[in-house]
Design an enzyme around this catalytic site. Structure first.
Site, PDB file in Angstrom:
ATOM      1  N   GLY A 299       1.611  -5.683   1.942  1.00  0.00           N
ATOM      2  CA  GLY A 299       1.655  -4.370   1.311  1.00  0.00           C
ATOM      3  C   GLY A 299       2.292  -4.447  -0.068  1.00  0.00           C
ATOM      4  CB  SER A 300       3.926  -1.855  -2.084  1.00  0.00           C
ATOM      5  OG  SER A 300       2.850  -0.962  -1.910  1.00  0.00           O
ATOM      6  CB  THR A 301       6.850  -6.492  -0.322  1.00  0.00           C
ATOM      7  OG1 THR A 301       5.843  -6.993   0.547  1.00  0.00           O
ATOM      8  CG2 THR A 301       7.689  -5.467   0.427  1.00  0.00           C
TER       9      THR A 301
ATOM     10  CE  LYS B  46       1.631  -1.722  -5.406  1.00  0.00           C
ATOM     11  NZ  LYS B  46       1.998  -0.404  -4.874  1.00  0.00           N
TER      12      LYS B  46
END
Lengths: 425, 468
Positions: free
Chosen positions: B207-209, B211
């Site tokens: 997920g966004s981690t 990024k």
């Protein structure tokens, strides 16, 4: 050679004390490793070792000349055997102690015999008794030991394994028989390789024996005893100076019989195949030999220590396979030492034979020694997978009354022969 | 006749000599091979008599120790469920797993050439003992992490960024390693797979981690101009594929820092595509994806793509915000956080610090070992600064406030086919001089900021308390 004559004269107390100390020490070590101790167990080696001292004292008092090494060597084996039994199967210790005392009494009694030739006078009677005993076992025996093989006969509450006694009867018979017929055996009626009708008369007993051995092999699957009897026979023929043709006939006949048995009888074949590759069936047929080899590996060079091995997993470790336990707990060095003790006993036995005063004594001492030495070779050879594993006991160490008592009888006879004549010098 | 006797005697002596030869073969030459034969129970029996060595944390606190109870050895754990996946279990039936398996040679005390020691022990009647293992773990941090995860499915990995030392490694649900034999069937049947060590073997979309990886890729490859801003209209298209913000919310005009703080999918998908598939994959590999990271416990490889799949623009765009086909282990995410915290230098992660003999002699010591400069120092520092803003300006500011120290972090809410999204949080603290990096995943728990962040906070708090 003063020292030599001194050695031959009396009892060697220092040697016997060593054996007693080692035996008691070994037993004490095992006792220390046990979590559930049975204090009365300590009585077993004490009484046993005291028995040896008593016998030695008795022989000295009665001025019965005897070989000074045999008793200490036997005491050492018995002492170690008791210690090993205490670890692998303590519940049989009591019985073994009784057998040991009976054996020592047998030995002391045997030593009163001043002349073994007295026995050879009854050689045919003794041999018939032996044959009768064997036939009894073959046709009316009951199972004995782990292998469910009919080896014993029951007399009341006691179980008795006649083959242990029969091997001694065989030696006595052959000593008498061969001493009588030496000339013919050695040179033949015509000499050389030709066999005459006269030869046939002497080949007779050989054939009878061969038949018995084959019966043992086939009916009883008792390959070990069959091998032992035939080995004793061949060795004594050889000692008597028989012509090579007899030995060749003997070996060929045995080989042929063994080959036929291998071809015709599945159980003989199985036993042979297990020997070649026990790993193929580790859980069933190969179990015993594989467990025995595991026990050897557990010993290594110095051994796991007395009372420390895992040899109690080996089937029949308290009887036939006690050498596996010895090798595990005492290691290669200890196992080799035990073999050395047996070799020393054999050396003393053959030495006695060499110095014996007449043919009967020479043959008997040689035969008895061979019986003992060959039995060790057969069972230890099986344990180390040198030969197929066949069930015979390891003298003086295995559990078993018949074995123990008859081996004491054997040693007794050797002692008698050793005392028959003072050294001629 | 006497000559024959001598010959016969010699024959027997020779035969006995051959017996000794056979004995030597089995007892010396083949001894080791036979002892290790699977059907030979001797080693197991011998081992039972040697008191198995203990496993201790970095301060010498016992994690697992063996005691004799009625002559039988028992393994006693300080906090069984908290350390289960870390130390593993010892069972005669089910083997040795985890560090118990990895360290078995030392713990069992069964190393070879110790016969002299054994002899001494026997002479002096000493209890023979195996060697002790000292871990990098801080048991208090470990227990706090386990407590924070209690009742959930997920994992926590905490590392020391400068050294690669693992401070905590927790997987939930857990089990009691002391009860492994009794519970085996139930544990096997349990659908929540309590025996699985999620921290090193569990694969999750990050997920966004993830990024932060895209961010580093963008900075390393200079695809973003200084002061450049991005426009987020709530969705953006890549050919036939359209990236949507969760709930379709538009972030409007954002700079890079803001994009990270608000976790803008549109911006990061564009960044990934700008970086290009080759550079993007290269950077992910620098962080350890698609490669084998040696570790003291078995570890699954995190990867960008499914087996046999190829990187298309749409997959690349999704990868930019940690979806697509990416799967990672919690350990992998902790490593990424620690690497950024450590100015871009990735340290070899390790658990086993030292092995000591029962007498205290040091048999083995591990020292920190740098693996590589995964990203440039400048890149790491910029990413660090932006991650600090994620906390100070973002949704987890309140949660981290109680720590009294600046924290750098990134949240994640990973969509997955198994229900509610997985909650992720990667963080390190203190932001200016990090001493701990943490990755937390909680399966199907919703937003990372709400569920995973408090777990990370507890872990950081516990470590701060340890280090003062």
């Amino acid at each position: 050679m003063r020292s030599a004559s001194a050695l031959r004269q009396g009892s060697d107390w220092s040697l016997l004390s060593c054996a007693v100390v080692i035996g008691l020490g070994a037993f004490a070590l095992v006792h220390l490793t046990r979590t559930t101790s049975w204090d009365n167990a300590l009585l077993v080696p004490l009484v046993g070792m005291a028995g040896f001292v008593a016998v030695e004292l008795y022989l000295t008092r009665r001025k019965i000349h005897h070989d000074p090494l045999l008793l200490p060597l036997v005491a050492l084996l018995v002492g170690l055997g008791l210690a090993l039994l205490y670890h692998v199967k303590p519940q049989v210790l009591g019985q073994q102690a009784i057998s040991l005392l009976l054996g020592l009494v047998t030995l002391a009694a045997t030593c009163h015999l001043r002349d073994v030739r007295a026995l050879t006078r009854y050689k045919y009677t003794l041999m018939l008794l032996g044959i009768a005993l064997l036939l009894l076992v073959i046709f009316a025996g009951h199972p004995l030991g782990a292998r469910e093989v009919r080896l014993g006969i029951r007399v009341g509450a006691f179980s008795f394994q006649p083959s242990e006694l029969v091997r001694i009867l065989l030696v006595i018979f052959l000593a008498g028989f061969l001493a009588e017929k030496r000339e013919v055996l050695a040179y033949g009626a015509r000499g050389g390789w030709q066999l005459s009708r006269a030869d046939m008369r002497y080949l007779g007993p050989m054939m009878v024996l061969w038949g018995l051995v084959m019966l043992l092999l086939i009916r009883q699957q008792d390959l070990g005893m069959a091998l032992l009897f035939f080995g004793i026979f061949l060795a004594m023929l050889y000692l008597a100076g028989a012509r090579a043709v007899y030995l060749i006939i003997g070996i060929t006949a045995f080989a042929l019989g063994a080959y036929l048995a291998y071809r015709l009888f599945p159980h003989v074949r199985t036993r042979f195949d297990i020997w070649l590759n026990p790993w193929a069936d580790i859980d069933n047929k190969g179990y015993q030999i594989v467990q025995s080899l595991f026990a050897l590996s557990g010993g290594g060079l110095l051994g796991a220590g007395l009372g420390q091995g895992g040899a109690h997993r080996v089937p029949a470790v308290h009887t036939d396979l006690i050498f596996a336990a010895a090798a595990e707990e005492l290691g290669l060095l200890g196992a080799t030492a035990i073999l050395l003790v047996f070799a020393l006993i054999a050396y003393r036995g053959y030495r006695i034979a060499c110095r014996a005063r007449d043919d009967v004594s020479v043959l008997m001492a040689g035969g008895l020694t061979t019986a003992l030495a060959l039995q060790v070779l057969i069972i230890v050879g099986g344990v180390v997978k040198m030969t197929p594993l066949t069930g015979v006991t390891l003298p003086f160490m295995s559990y078993g009354g018949s074995s123990l008592i008859s081996n004491f009888l054997l040693i007794g006879l050797l002692l008698v022969i050793s005392g028959e004549s003072p050294m001629r010098r | 006749m006497k000559q024959n006797i001598v010959k016969l005697a010699i024959l027997f002596f020779a035969a006995y000599g051959v017996l000794v030869g056979f004995l030597t073969y089995w007892q010396v030459a083949k001894s080791d091979a036979l002892m290790e034969h699977p059907r030979n129970r001797r080693l197991a029996l011998r081992e039972r008599r040697i008191q198995r060595g203990g496993i201790y944390d970095r301060h010498g606190q016992p994690i697992a120790q063996s005691q004799f109870v009625n002559g039988e050895q028992r393994r006693v754990y300080t906090d069984p469920p908290a350390v289960a996946h870390l130390v593993g279990y010892v069972s005669e039936r089910y083997g040795r797993v985890g560090l118990e398996g990895r360290l078995d040679r030392y713990l069992s005390g069964m190393s070879r050439d110790e016969w002299l020691l054994e002899l001494q022990d026997r002479i002096f009647n000493r209890q023979r003992r195996g060697n002790d293992a000292f871990l990098t773990i801080d048991l208090n941090v470990q227990r706090r992490a386990a407590a924070a995860l209690a009742g959930r499915r997920g994992a926590v990995v905490a590392l020391q960024p400068q050294t690669g030392e693992v401070l905590a490694l927790v997987s939930a649900p857990s089990y009691d390693p002391a009860q492994i034999n009794a519970m085996w069937d139930a544990l096997q049947r349990d659908r929540r797979t309590p025996l699985l060590n999620r921290a090193t073997l569990g694969l999750y979309p990050p997920g966004s981690t993830f990024k932060v990886v895209t961010l580093c890729a963008a900075l390393e490859n200079n695809v973003v101009k200084p002061d450049e801003t991005f426009r987020c209209l709530g969705a953006t298209g890549f050919g036939a594929y359209t990236v949507h913000e969760p709930n379709g919310r538009a972030h409007g005009r954002v700079n890079l820092t803001k994009a990270l703080v608000v976790s803008c999918n549109v911006t990061f998908s564009q960044l990934a595509v700008r970086v290009g598939q080759v550079n993007f994959q290269n950077l992910a590999r620098e962080f350890g994806l698609d490669g084998n990271i040696a570790f003291d416990l078995p570890m699954t490889t995190s990867s960008l793509l499914r087996q046999g799949s190829t990187m298309t623009t749409s997959i690349l765009a999704q990868s930019g915000f940690g979806q697509g086909e990416i799967v990672v282990t919690p350990m992998q995410m902790a490593l990424i956080a620690a690497t950024i915290a450590n100015d871009g230098v990735m340290m070899q992660p390790y658990l086993i610090k030292q092995i000591r003999s029962p007498e205290g002699e040091i048999l083995m010591t591990r020292l920190p070992q740098p693996l590589r400069q995964a990203v440039q120092v400048g890149t790491a520092r910029e990413a660090k600064a932006m991650m600090t803003r994620v906390v100070s300006d973002g949704t987890t500011r309140r949660i981290m406030a109680s720590l009294g120290v600046r924290v750098a972090a990134k949240t994640g809410t990973a969509q997955n086919p198994h229900g509610k999204p997985h909650a992720w949080y990667i963080a390190f603290a203190p932001a200016d001089k990090p001493t701990i990096a943490v990755a937390v995943v909680v399966e199907n728990a919703g937003a990372g900021s709400a569920v995973a962040a408090p777990v990370a906070r507890d872990v950081i708090a516990a470590w701060r308390k340890e280090t003062g």
